[in-house]
Scaffold this motif. Sequence first.
Motif, mmCIF file in Angstrom:
data_model
loop_
_atom_site.group_PDB
_atom_site.id
_atom_site.type_symbol
_atom_site.label_atom_id
_atom_site.label_comp_id
_atom_site.label_asym_id
_atom_site.label_seq_id
_atom_site.Cartn_x
_atom_site.Cartn_y
_atom_site.Cartn_z
ATOM 1 N N GLY A 224 30.678 -3.638 -6.805
ATOM 2 C CA GLY A 224 30.986 -3.058 -8.099
ATOM 3 C C GLY A 224 30.582 -3.931 -9.262
ATOM 4 O O GLY A 224 30.151 -5.078 -9.084
ATOM 5 N N ASP A 225 30.747 -3.358 -10.465
ATOM 6 C CA ASP A 225 30.367 -4.093 -11.673
ATOM 7 C C ASP A 225 31.364 -3.946 -12.809
ATOM 8 O O ASP A 225 31.380 -4.756 -13.726
ATOM 9 C CB ASP A 225 28.991 -3.630 -12.173
ATOM 10 C CG ASP A 225 29.049 -2.232 -12.780
ATOM 11 O OD1 ASP A 225 28.685 -2.074 -13.950
ATOM 12 O OD2 ASP A 225 29.473 -1.293 -12.083
ATOM 13 N N MET A 232 39.045 -2.813 -6.162
ATOM 14 C CA MET A 232 38.324 -2.600 -4.915
ATOM 15 C C MET A 232 37.766 -3.908 -4.372
ATOM 16 O O MET A 232 37.856 -4.184 -3.163
ATOM 17 C CB MET A 232 37.206 -1.580 -5.132
ATOM 18 C CG MET A 232 36.386 -1.265 -3.881
ATOM 19 S SD MET A 232 35.288 0.156 -4.087
ATOM 20 C CE MET A 232 34.121 -0.456 -5.310
ATOM 21 N N LEU A 233 37.206 -4.720 -5.252
ATOM 22 C CA LEU A 233 36.670 -6.007 -4.810
ATOM 23 C C LEU A 233 37.785 -6.945 -4.369
ATOM 24 O O LEU A 233 37.603 -7.767 -3.472
ATOM 25 C CB LEU A 233 35.832 -6.648 -5.916
ATOM 26 C CG LEU A 233 34.339 -6.293 -5.917
ATOM 27 C CD1 LEU A 233 34.118 -4.800 -6.046
ATOM 28 C CD2 LEU A 233 33.606 -7.018 -7.041
ATOM 29 N N LYS A 248 35.192 -10.812 -15.478
ATOM 30 C CA LYS A 248 36.427 -10.787 -14.688
ATOM 31 C C LYS A 248 36.202 -10.140 -13.318
ATOM 32 O O LYS A 248 36.919 -10.451 -12.365
ATOM 33 C CB LYS A 248 37.545 -10.067 -15.429
ATOM 34 C CG LYS A 248 37.324 -8.600 -15.717
ATOM 35 C CD LYS A 248 38.555 -8.046 -16.437
ATOM 36 C CE LYS A 248 38.408 -6.588 -16.772
ATOM 37 N NZ LYS A 248 39.624 -6.047 -17.436
ATOM 38 N N VAL A 249 35.209 -9.275 -13.211
ATOM 39 C CA VAL A 249 34.859 -8.697 -11.918
ATOM 40 C C VAL A 249 34.186 -9.750 -11.058
ATOM 41 O O VAL A 249 34.474 -9.882 -9.865
ATOM 42 C CB VAL A 249 33.951 -7.459 -12.096
ATOM 43 C CG1 VAL A 249 33.543 -6.884 -10.747
ATOM 44 C CG2 VAL A 249 34.666 -6.389 -12.929
ATOM 45 N N LYS A 250 33.303 -10.525 -11.647
ATOM 46 C CA LYS A 250 32.654 -11.616 -10.922
ATOM 47 C C LYS A 250 33.687 -12.623 -10.421
ATOM 48 O O LYS A 250 33.570 -13.154 -9.311
ATOM 49 C CB LYS A 250 31.641 -12.320 -11.823
ATOM 50 C CG LYS A 250 30.401 -11.496 -12.155
ATOM 51 C CD LYS A 250 29.466 -12.290 -13.059
ATOM 52 C CE LYS A 250 28.223 -11.503 -13.407
ATOM 53 N NZ LYS A 250 27.319 -12.237 -14.319
ATOM 54 N N ASP A 254 33.960 -12.220 -3.898
ATOM 55 C CA ASP A 254 33.664 -13.285 -2.936
ATOM 56 C C ASP A 254 32.213 -13.727 -3.027
ATOM 57 O O ASP A 254 31.861 -14.819 -2.593
ATOM 58 C CB ASP A 254 33.945 -12.782 -1.513
ATOM 59 C CG ASP A 254 35.389 -12.395 -1.314
ATOM 60 O OD1 ASP A 254 36.253 -13.288 -1.363
ATOM 61 O OD2 ASP A 254 35.666 -11.188 -1.126
ATOM 62 N N TYR A 255 31.376 -12.859 -3.608
ATOM 63 C CA TYR A 255 29.935 -13.159 -3.657
ATOM 64 C C TYR A 255 29.346 -12.392 -4.837
ATOM 65 O O TYR A 255 29.771 -11.277 -5.149
ATOM 66 C CB TYR A 255 29.262 -12.729 -2.355
ATOM 67 C CG TYR A 255 27.778 -12.968 -2.301
ATOM 68 C CD1 TYR A 255 27.257 -14.245 -2.103
ATOM 69 C CD2 TYR A 255 26.871 -11.911 -2.442
ATOM 70 C CE1 TYR A 255 25.886 -14.466 -2.053
ATOM 71 C CE2 TYR A 255 25.501 -12.122 -2.384
ATOM 72 C CZ TYR A 255 25.008 -13.402 -2.199
ATOM 73 O OH TYR A 255 23.655 -13.621 -2.149
ATOM 74 N N ILE A 256 28.353 -12.996 -5.497
ATOM 75 C CA ILE A 256 27.644 -12.332 -6.594
ATOM 76 C C ILE A 256 26.198 -12.131 -6.161
ATOM 77 O O ILE A 256 25.498 -13.091 -5.816
ATOM 78 C CB ILE A 256 27.709 -13.159 -7.889
ATOM 79 C CG1 ILE A 256 29.174 -13.332 -8.319
ATOM 80 C CG2 ILE A 256 26.906 -12.477 -8.993
ATOM 81 C CD1 ILE A 256 29.356 -14.264 -9.492
#
Length: 280
Positions: A224-225, A232-233, A248-250, A254-256
């Motif tokens: 997601g972004d 969800m992440l 804040k999503v990043k 666990d991984y970008i």
Amino acid sequence: MQKIKMIGLDLDGTLLNDKKELTPYTRQVMEEAIRQGVTVLVATGRPWMGVPEFLKSFPGMDYALTSNGARIVRTQDGSVLMEQLLSRDKAKKILEICAKYDTLQEVYFDGQGYAEAEKMLHVERYHHNPNMWEYIRTTRIPTEDIFGLVDRESRSLDKVQALFADLDERARAWKELETLEEVEIVGSLKYNIEVNAAGVNKGSGLVELGKRLGIEREEIMAFGDGDNDEPMLREAGFGVAMANAEEKVKATADYITGSNEEDGVAKAIERFVLEGGEVC
């Protein structure tokens, strides 16, 4: 080490590029993951009728999580597998708050979006992304009176959304909406507000679907972004944020991976699912 058995994919800003396309490379990787037995599904804020036809009919994609998890459907016939809806009375309160501001308001019933007809004529005022204008025009049913529609339907609904012409007004409306009880408030875009019933989000929906399919939380991968992707992440065993994701999503992920313009979804699936199939 855990093998991934399910992948949840946000659409806008994640799976689809900025032109709202699925690239051949990403399609090929998705097909290979499905061939290897992985359950792959879209996990979107869009209603079912807003999911592109090429994803509704994607071979081997049996489920779609829509309206931020309010409705999970079987793609073969659009029938409802799971739903958690917003009450009519609560929806009316949300609409009343947002109607104080310069907004294009939408309500979703049975996977179909309805929007204010007059405001749809000026969708570019409210939807700040030109690539979304045609999507709104072709997937929403115009209604002259959105309050009247909610009254006539006289039942619970999937979600309420408001698109704001002014970001300061959005901030004020958000504060007002936060005073309501039993609602979940998110914004997948910097200029919208989406409101679901309390407890409804992509993360809880994805995990519950996994349980029904015999898939553990640790075996779920999610991409997601936006703001509505953060739960969800966080809930998935392995959360992947796009390079274009909000900060804040990043921070939750666990991984970008790469951006939605760089086939970031495909590259992460190849690395963690197809090339060994295990993540820490």
